[in-house]
Design a protein around this motif. Structure first.
Motif, PDB file in Angstrom:
ATOM      1  N   TYR A   1      40.876  41.328  40.691  1.00  0.00           N
ATOM      2  CA  TYR A   1      41.253  40.003  41.178  1.00  0.00           C
ATOM      3  C   TYR A   1      40.246  39.538  42.233  1.00  0.00           C
ATOM      4  N   ASN A   2      39.757  38.329  42.037  1.00  0.00           N
ATOM      5  CA  ASN A   2      38.729  37.787  42.931  1.00  0.00           C
ATOM      6  C   ASN A   2      39.374  36.845  43.944  1.00  0.00           C
ATOM      7  N   ILE A   3      39.594  37.327  45.151  1.00  0.00           N
ATOM      8  CA  ILE A   3      40.211  36.511  46.191  1.00  0.00           C
ATOM      9  C   ILE A   3      39.134  35.656  46.857  1.00  0.00           C
ATOM     10  N   ILE A   4      39.261  34.335  46.735  1.00  0.00           N
ATOM     11  CA  ILE A   4      38.253  33.451  47.331  1.00  0.00           C
ATOM     12  C   ILE A   4      38.682  32.964  48.704  1.00  0.00           C
TER      13      ILE A   4
ATOM     14  N   GLU B   1      50.408  28.393  35.044  1.00  0.00           N
ATOM     15  CA  GLU B   1      49.803  28.909  36.272  1.00  0.00           C
ATOM     16  C   GLU B   1      50.620  30.094  36.787  1.00  0.00           C
ATOM     17  N   GLU B   2      49.902  31.127  37.295  1.00  0.00           N
ATOM     18  CA  GLU B   2      50.565  32.334  37.779  1.00  0.00           C
ATOM     19  C   GLU B   2      50.838  32.260  39.275  1.00  0.00           C
ATOM     20  N   VAL B   3      51.955  32.849  39.670  1.00  0.00           N
ATOM     21  CA  VAL B   3      52.245  33.118  41.075  1.00  0.00           C
ATOM     22  C   VAL B   3      52.455  34.625  41.173  1.00  0.00           C
ATOM     23  N   LEU B   4      51.545  35.306  41.856  1.00  0.00           N
ATOM     24  CA  LEU B   4      51.615  36.760  41.965  1.00  0.00           C
ATOM     25  C   LEU B   4      52.425  37.150  43.199  1.00  0.00           C
TER      26      LEU B   4
ATOM     27  N   THR C   1      46.520  30.450  42.335  1.00  0.00           N
ATOM     28  CA  THR C   1      45.176  30.010  41.970  1.00  0.00           C
ATOM     29  C   THR C   1      44.804  28.736  42.731  1.00  0.00           C
ATOM     30  N   ARG C   2      43.524  28.497  42.802  1.00  0.00           N
ATOM     31  CA  ARG C   2      43.034  27.298  43.477  1.00  0.00           C
ATOM     32  C   ARG C   2      43.485  26.035  42.753  1.00  0.00           C
TER      33      ARG C   2
ATOM     34  N   LEU D   1      43.238  32.621  44.414  1.00  0.00           N
ATOM     35  CA  LEU D   1      42.380  33.081  43.327  1.00  0.00           C
ATOM     36  C   LEU D   1      41.579  31.910  42.765  1.00  0.00           C
ATOM     37  N   PRO D   2      40.507  32.171  42.004  1.00  0.00           N
ATOM     38  CA  PRO D   2      39.785  31.064  41.360  1.00  0.00           C
ATOM     39  C   PRO D   2      40.696  30.313  40.391  1.00  0.00           C
ATOM     40  N   GLU D   3      40.199  29.184  39.918  1.00  0.00           N
ATOM     41  CA  GLU D   3      40.980  28.398  38.971  1.00  0.00           C
ATOM     42  C   GLU D   3      41.307  29.209  37.731  1.00  0.00           C
TER      43      GLU D   3
END
Length: 851
Positions: A131-134, A191-194, A150-151, A182-184
């Motif tokens: 997972y890429n956390i921006i 859309e996910e909500v983790l 996500t963004r 997270l990125p788009e």
């Protein structure tokens, strides 16, 4: 046997510096072998995780046949299956939202009507997917009431990091603090909500339950993967469904190609480590020819000499290998620690601890001890066959060597001719063999070339630096031992060949794919579906959207793609329907065979198609062939009018036909991808606003700036190249070690000679110049051969890409050659520092008494 141990120990302990240098060479050799092959598999697995994450893939996804949740004990059963590297359980549930839930405006279009609430175990989930956390941070196991979104979701609902997201759940409205962005989202679906798994179980009122189980394997071998999947099926029974990553898929092919690259780098590490050990120990034994002659004169037979050398080799091999294993692990750990920040920042790769397999441990021990024994035994065996009187004559043996050198030279010529034949054959399957043949041919030819090359570089050094005969003395020292000089230079050659080869590949790949990317995606705006290149999973739009886009003030050109699945024989083909006129204006395809104008004209007037290189390679189809395309209405014959590719479909079997034909033969009129160009001077802000308004009815598409998207992909390429160059640099370090050992041992063996030079008037500066000149000549020879080998291997690699269907263009790696030359000569100069200091500090009287 005790006698051999006693003699060996006395000899080694009586020559402490020589023994230390030899043991150090063994240690460094094992360090290279063990260290490189501990962090490379770890990096491969991290890379595999990242690539699969980008594609939204894991090796297997397990669900219950009913679709219902199940007990987490199933997760432990899967983890216990041999071959499963990591497994993670999650609980997912679609949360349908009331109308106007986020915007509270009945007049506005609701873009977000449902969310996917996903509960994960933060620790195991990140082992599965990088997972890429921006912004912010990722979930932690102890989190409660925290969420990562996500963004694109944050933008749509007007929330930012630190805000609270309120969601309707089974237990009422849940307020979740946004701790990470997270990125788009680019995958299909909501859309996910983790959230953490425990939070999801509480919010869904499903305590101690999961409904999805993901697992990754520790291998890419097809038979092994099938066996692991079968074991999972047997373990779980028929109550569960298993979806697996297909071995023929694009993502699987990419992983296999990456694995081959890393295996090649590991093999080169083995080869260089072996060279270090072999060269140093062989040099020691060759220099002891006189000692062996004295032992023979005192009554030692050949068997005694061989066993004495074997025992010495075992002693040094065991000590050096043990130290090498420890330092190799620390080396791998250090490299990973250096890579981790770059990997996290640029490549979104989470790297674990160095991986030590039993096979690597055993092979490192066998190579460390085995090469040491063999390296000493070969010259000792030769020396033991010479009579004691001949062995005591240090100048003998040159004639025999010339004969052997001549034979090896012509053998090298034959191998080089074979390697050249492989190069011109353009056979991708032979790339490895050709590289090995070319490298071995240079090594075989080197002894015969050492003298003329040493004279040439010696003359050059004499003009620049080493005057008053010092360059000629250095040249003579190398010419007297061409075998030793060859093996030492070979280590430099292999190391720098890697650098030049990587420079060739990376520069060619960068230029080729950047050009293709700029042509394919360089339009002003892109309307991107949830998944790129996996077109079949996308929901498209009717042709009306394209017409509406063309009506926007400032829009000059709109080009679209339509998709259908077909087959040519047994090969699955993705068929893309294009508007030939618009596609020609966009210049989205890069042609390798055929004329674009005539090809696009043929698409408009007949059943014609353009195929990409991957399809041409897989099927053997050529331009001009007629092929049968399997369509829903039966087989249709299409004529191949061009070979071309674009960035999005460069790695999948793809054919391009006209949109009229895809409608006629496949019944497809959905546009799944859009490219938009603006008129000169158009108001970009106004156009973008109109596009966003129009897209409210098409939430499956995301609006991207084409040039920004190309730049983002280019930055990703740059990050990958930096990582690959860093690995190549690590492979160059052993050449420095090899030269330091060779020169230091050479100084020891020439102690009396150096003493004589000092006695007849040579000052310390001149002695230092001799040692440095010798090092620079050695480095120059290795660098020259390395550049030649690297150029050959680079050309072969690019030809292999071409044979696999990629429209590669070979770029001469001028910068790589300059870097290799600079590194080679710098390493040569550095390698002379310690030996030169050692030589200049010798006491003249003690040196003349040395034996």
């Amino acid at each position: 046997m005790n006698l051999y141990w006693t003699l060996a120990w006395r000899y080694l302990s009586g020559r402490k510096l020589r023994t230390a240098l030899t043991t150090l060479a063994i240690t460094f050799g094992v360090l290279v072998i063990f260290g490189m092959n501990t962090f490379l598999p770890t990096f491969v697995k991290a890379y595999q995780t990242q690539v699969m994450a980008v594609a939204g893939q894991v090796d297997v996804t397990i669900t219950h046949k009913t679709g219902e949740a199940f007990d987490p004990s199933v997760l432990e059963k899967v983890r216990a299956v041999e071959g499963v590297e990591v497994a993670s359980g999650s609980l997912e549930r679609i949360v349908n939202l009331p109308a106007d839930y986020f915007d509270h405006d009945p007049q506005a279009f609701d873009r977000i009507t449902a969310l996917l609430l996903k509960g994960i175990d933060p620790t195991t989930a990140r082992q599965m997917i990088a997972y890429n956390i921006i912004e912010g941070r990722f979930l932690e196991p102890e989190d409660q009431g925290a969420a990562v979104i996500t963004r694109s979701l944050a933008r749509e609902i007007g929330l930012k990091l630190g805000d609270t997201l309120a969601l309707p759940t089974a237990t009422g409205i849940a307020e979740l603090k946004i701790v990470g962005i997270l990125p788009e989202r680019m995958m299909p679906g909501n859309e996910e909500v983790l959230v953490t798994l425990s939070d999801a179980q509480r919010l869904m009122n499903m305590p101690d339950k999961i409904n999805i189980l993901d697992a990754n394997f520790g291998t890419l071998d097809e038979a092994r993967r099938a066996e692991i999947q079968k074991r999972i099926t047997e373990t779980l029974g028929d109550s569960f469904k298993i979806g697996a990553l297909e071995t023929g898929s694009e993502i699987y092919t990419n992983l296999k190609n990456a694995q081959l690259i890393f295996v090649l780098m590991g093999f080169l590490a083995l080869l260089m480590g072996g060279f270090i050990i072999f060269n140093t120990f062989r040099t020691i034994i060759a220099e002891r020819r006189r000692d062996i002659g004295m032992l023979r004169a005192l009554g030692a037979n050949r068997r005694t000499i061989r066993w004495l050398i074997i025992t010495e080799g075992l002693l040094q091999g065991v000590i050096g290998t043990a130290a090498g294993l420890v330092l190799g692990y620390l080396f791998g750990l250090l490299v990973l620690q250096l890579i981790v920040p770059v990997a996290k920042q640029f490549l979104n790769i989470t790297v674990g601890a160095p991986e030590v397999s039993p096979l690597l441990l055993i092979s490192s021990i066998v190579l460390g001890v085995g090469i040491t024994v063999v390296a000493g035994l070969i010259p000792a065996y030769s020396a033991s066959r010479i009579t004691p009187l001949e062995a005591l004559r240090p100048s003998l043996g040159k004639v025999n060597f010339k004969r052997v050198a001549s034979l090896s030279f012509w053998a090298g010529v034959v191998l080089m001719a074979l390697a050249a034949g492989i190069l011109f054959s353009r056979q991708a399957a032979l790339i490895g063999l050709g590289a090995v043949l070319f490298t071995v041919s240079l090594i075989l030819m080197a002894p015969a070339l050492i003298n003329p090359i040493a004279v040439m570089f010696g003359s050059l050094l004499a003009l620049i630096y080493a005057r008053n005969g010092t360059a000629q003395l250095a040249e003579g020292n190398l010419s007297r031992q061409p075998g030793r000089a060859t093996v030492t230079a070979s280590t430099t050659m292999i190391a720098l060949a890697v650098v030049v080869m990587m420079a060739s590949i990376l520069s060619s790949v960068a230029l080729t794919f950047t050009r293709i990317m700029e042509k394919s995606l360089g339009s002003d705006y892109l309307l991107v579906p949830p998944t790129l290149a996996v077109w079949g999973s996308n929901t498209g739009a009717s042709p009306q959207l394209a017409e509406n886009l063309r009506q926007i003030e400032g829009v000059e050109l709109v080009s679209t793609l339509r998709f259908a699945a077909a087959q040519i024989g047994d090969i699955a083909v993705g068929v893309l329907g294009i508007d030939p006129d618009a596609y020609l204006q966009m210049e989205s395809l890069t042609f390798t065979t055929g004329d674009p104008l005539s090809a696009f004209q043929a698409l408009k007037t007949e059943r014609a198609m353009i195929i990409n290189g991957v399809l041409a390679t897989a099927s053997g189809i050529q331009v001009g062939d007629e092929v049968e395309l399997v369509t829903p209405g039966g087989k249709q014959t299409y004529r191949v009018v061009g070979l071309a590719t674009d960035y999005l479909n460069a790695k999948t079997t793809t054919a391009y036909i006209s949109q009229s034909n895809i409608a006629l033969d496949f019944g497809r009129q959905e546009d799944v991808f859009f490219q938009i160009n603006l008129k000169p001077g158009a108001d970009r802000q106004k156009v973008e606003s109109a596009l966003m308004t129009l897209l409210k009815d098409y939430p499956q598409f995301k609006l991207l700036n084409g040039k920004a998207y190309v730049e983002e992909n280019a930055r990703m390429f740059d990050a990958i190249f930096i990582a690959m160059y860093a690995m190549a640099a690590f492979l160059a370090i052993p050449s420095l070690i090899a030269m330091v050992n060779t020169l230091a041992i050479g100084v020891l063996e020439r102690t009396r000679e150096i003493g004589m030079l000092r006695a007849v008037g040579a000052n310390r500066r001149q002695v230092r110049a001799i040692i440095l000149s010798e090092a620079l000549i050695l480095a120059a020879i290795g660098t020259a051969f390395g550049i030649l080998a690297g150029l050959y291997m680079g050309i072969m690699a690019v030809k292999a890409f071409e044979a696999m269907g990629f429209p590669m263009e070979y770029i001469f790696p001028a910068s790589g050659i300059l870097a290799a030359a600079a590194v080679g000569l710098l390493f040569g100069a550095l390698s002379a520092v310690v030996p030169a200091r050692q030589a200049t500090r010798l006491d003249v009287v003690e040196a003349l008494r040395y034996e």
